[in-house]
Design a protein around this motif. Structure first.
Motif, PDB file in Angstrom:
ATOM      1  N   CYS A   4       0.833  -1.212   0.000  1.00  0.00           N
ATOM      2  CA  CYS A   4       0.000   0.000   0.000  1.00  0.00           C
ATOM      3  C   CYS A   4       0.864   1.258   0.000  1.00  0.00           C
ATOM      4  O   CYS A   4       0.519   2.263  -0.638  1.00  0.00           O
ATOM      5  CB  CYS A   4      -0.933  -0.016   1.207  1.00  0.00           C
ATOM      6  SG  CYS A   4      -2.187  -1.313   1.142  1.00  0.00           S
ATOM      7  N   GLY A   5       2.012   1.234   0.720  1.00  0.00           N
ATOM      8  CA  GLY A   5       2.911   2.381   0.688  1.00  0.00           C
ATOM      9  C   GLY A   5       3.455   2.640  -0.708  1.00  0.00           C
ATOM     10  O   GLY A   5       3.570   3.794  -1.146  1.00  0.00           O
TER      11      GLY A   5
ATOM     12  N   ALA B 282       0.759   4.262  -2.815  1.00  0.00           N
ATOM     13  CA  ALA B 282       0.592   5.690  -2.540  1.00  0.00           C
ATOM     14  C   ALA B 282       1.565   6.537  -3.355  1.00  0.00           C
ATOM     15  O   ALA B 282       1.236   7.647  -3.782  1.00  0.00           O
ATOM     16  CB  ALA B 282       0.796   5.954  -1.050  1.00  0.00           C
TER      17      ALA B 282
ATOM     18  N   ALA C 104      -3.114   4.961   1.520  1.00  0.00           N
ATOM     19  CA  ALA C 104      -2.527   5.061   0.182  1.00  0.00           C
ATOM     20  C   ALA C 104      -3.381   5.919  -0.742  1.00  0.00           C
ATOM     21  O   ALA C 104      -2.864   6.708  -1.539  1.00  0.00           O
ATOM     22  CB  ALA C 104      -2.348   3.656  -0.393  1.00  0.00           C
TER      23      ALA C 104
ATOM     24  N   ASN D  37      -2.343   8.928  -3.287  1.00  0.00           N
ATOM     25  CA  ASN D  37      -2.311   8.562  -4.703  1.00  0.00           C
ATOM     26  C   ASN D  37      -3.145   9.543  -5.526  1.00  0.00           C
ATOM     27  O   ASN D  37      -4.255   9.903  -5.146  1.00  0.00           O
ATOM     28  CB  ASN D  37      -2.856   7.140  -4.881  1.00  0.00           C
ATOM     29  CG  ASN D  37      -2.735   6.656  -6.299  1.00  0.00           C
ATOM     30  OD1 ASN D  37      -3.554   6.977  -7.148  1.00  0.00           O
ATOM     31  ND2 ASN D  37      -1.711   5.874  -6.565  1.00  0.00           N
TER      32      ASN D  37
END
Length: 537
Positions: free
Chosen positions: A137-138, A141, A167, A171
């Motif tokens: 998820c990082g 992002a 994220a 994003n």
């Protein structure tokens, strides 16, 4: 694609392994720009070779690797090759059971790759590992290229949904996200709803099958509709701005062209004036010389000089008129710019009015959608109840099937036990018959030997007693003894025959009993509910 196939074969041979024949066949049949290896069981060596090829491949735009049973090492090798690839736009990794190592490799891919726009990760287990999924998820992002992400059936819980929400706040490129059939629940749904006001690009978010309440789903749909309308208005504004900028550039070019033409005209006139001035100076010199030479024509020369001065004054007047025309043109250009600005403000006002009208229409449509969503929720509740009933029925069917299978196994065990018991009884009866026959045979042999010995003794007695007078009495006794022995032998043979008949009867009864038991078990199995529930083979 033929060159790709040859390169794959060469890399496999260089690493000391044979290329997979199924992969070679797929590479031979694929169209240009698309590599489809779905349902092919790719080995680690094949993944290593494909990863090396994908690092330099510039013509491949679609890569399909669904249901390939990739190992952790194989998936990592493939994704490492894609990290530096700049051509692939569509990547499908459905149904490969990607776990912690796969999630970390995908995170590295999202951080380094700048070309992949669609990523399908359906039917994997990325959400099972919290730390690895947080890393994924990082990376999401920080990614700025991905437009579509499919995470269906990935065991994502509310913690994973919270990581996704963080994220989505950062994003700015993702437009479609599919999270159906996970375990997000109430907490995860709230986290996603809270992050949506910070995201202006996501316009499609699928959350069905996550045990999320209906009000949260409706809030997500409203946020998605708002983002979609915002994207539509933004695209329309961009289109109008591009059209206006083109028109302004065109007008500027036209005005610049007119100004350049005007400047060229002024320059030509100035050149003509300079030439006229030079000609006038030369003429004055000539006149002065002529004046010195010819005093008689001085008056005519003065007249000509006055005419030249008048022409010079006229030229100066023309230059002044051209300067005024240039100032007038500049004033017209400024007024044109002001008029265009005013028209632009009017268009903005009209756009604002249209936007308010669209908002009113949108509110009416939202009310209609709310009614439709209520109906859909009611239908979903009915479907859910029917699914629960179907699940209970399936569970009952499974239990019944297991019970019937257990009964069939027990019946088969009892049948086998009865068969073994019947076989053992037959063997015991056969053994007993054999012993009785052996005993009777020995008894008959002993009787025959005794009879022969007695006959020999009687024969000897007969020979010894032929001379005595009571010989007829002994002969009659001998005949009676012989008759008695023959009757004994006949009775023993009859007993032996009866024993054999009894043994045969017992054997027939045991075989008939085993057959009856087998038929009864088959009739029980065939007449049970298992037979009615399972299809005929």
């Amino acid at each position: 694609m033929e060159e790709f196939r040859r390169a794959y074969s060469r890399l496999c041979k260089e690493s000391g392994t044979e290329p997979q024949e199924t992969v070679l066949q797929q590479l031979h049949q694929l169209p240009q720009g698309r590599l489809d290896l779905a349902t092919q069981s790719l080995t680690v060596d094949t993944c290593r070779a494909l990863g090396k090829l994908l690092q330099k491949e510039s013509l491949l735009t679609e890569l399909i690797l669904s249901d390939c049973m990739l190992s952790e090492e194989g998936a990592t090798l493939l994704l490492q090759g894609l990290c530096v690839n700049t051509a692939v736009r569509f990547l499908d990794l459905k149904g490969n059971n990607l776990r912690a190592a796969g999630a970390e490799a995908l995170a590295k891919l999202l951080r380094q790759n700048k070309s992949i726009q669609s990523l399908t990760l359906e039917w994997n287990n990325l959400g099972t590992w919290d730390e690895a999924f947080a890393t994924f998820c990082g990376a999401l992002a920080a990614n700025g290229a991905l437009r579509q992400l499919d995470l269906r059936n990935n065991q994502i819980n509310h913690k994973g949904a919270e990581e996704l929400a963080l994220a989505l706040k950062s994003n700015a490129s993702l437009q479609q996200l599919d999270l159906r059939w996970n375990h997000i629940g109430l907490l995860g749904g709230r986290a996603l709803v809270n992050c949506l006001p910070s995201n202006r690009t996501l316009w499609k978010l699928e959350l069905a099958g996550n045990n999320i309440p209906g009000d949260i789903l409706r809030a997500v749909e409203q946020a998605m509709d708002h983002n979609q309308d915002r994207q539509t208005v933004f695209r329309e504004s961009q289109a109008r701005a591009q059209v206006l900028s083109k028109e302004v550039r065109h007008l500027r070019e036209e005005k610049s062209k007119q100004f350049l033409d005007l400047m060229e005209t002024i320059d030509r006139q100035r050149e003509e004036m300079a030439r006229s001035s030079k000609a006038s100076a030369a003429r004055v010199g000539q006149l002065q010389e002529a004046l010195n030479e010819r005093h008689s024509i001085i008056n005519s020369l003065k007249a000509k000089l006055q005419m030249t001065e008048a022409a010079l004054a006229l030229s100066e007047q023309k230059a002044q008129d051209l300067g005024e025309l240039l100032a007038t043109t500049e004033q017209e250009q400024r007024s044109l710019v002001q008029r265009q600005a005013k028209e632009h403000r009017l268009e903005q006002q009209e756009a604002a009015e249209r936007e308010s009208k669209l908002l009113r229409d949108l509110s009416a449509a939202n009310e209609k959608n709310l009614l439709l969503r209520n109906q859909v929720d009611e239908l979903e509740r009915k479907v859910k109840s029917q699914q629960e009933q179907l699940f209970l029925t399936k569970t009952e069917l499974t239990n019944t099937t297991a019970e019937l299978k257990m009964r069939a196994i027990q019946a088969e065990e009892r049948l086998e036990l009865e068969k073994n018991r019947s076989r053992q009884s037959l063997e015991d009866a056969e053994h007993l018959r054999f012993k009785e026959m052996e005993h009777m045979t020995r008894h008959l042999e002993d009787s025959e030997r005794a009879m022969q010995e007695r006959v020999q003794r009687l024969e000897a007695a007969r020979l010894s007693l032929e001379e005595v007078s009571w010989v007829p009495v002994i002969a009659s006794d001998h005949r009676e003894a012989l008759l008695d022995r023959e009757s004994e032998n006949a009775s023993l043979r009859e007993k032996l025959r009866l024993k054999e008949a009894e043994i045969a009867r017992i054997r027939d009864e045991e075989a008939q009993r085993a057959s009856f038991l087998q038929n009864a078990v088959l009739a029980y199995v065939q007449g049970s509910p298992l037979r009615t529930l399972s299809p005929q083979k």
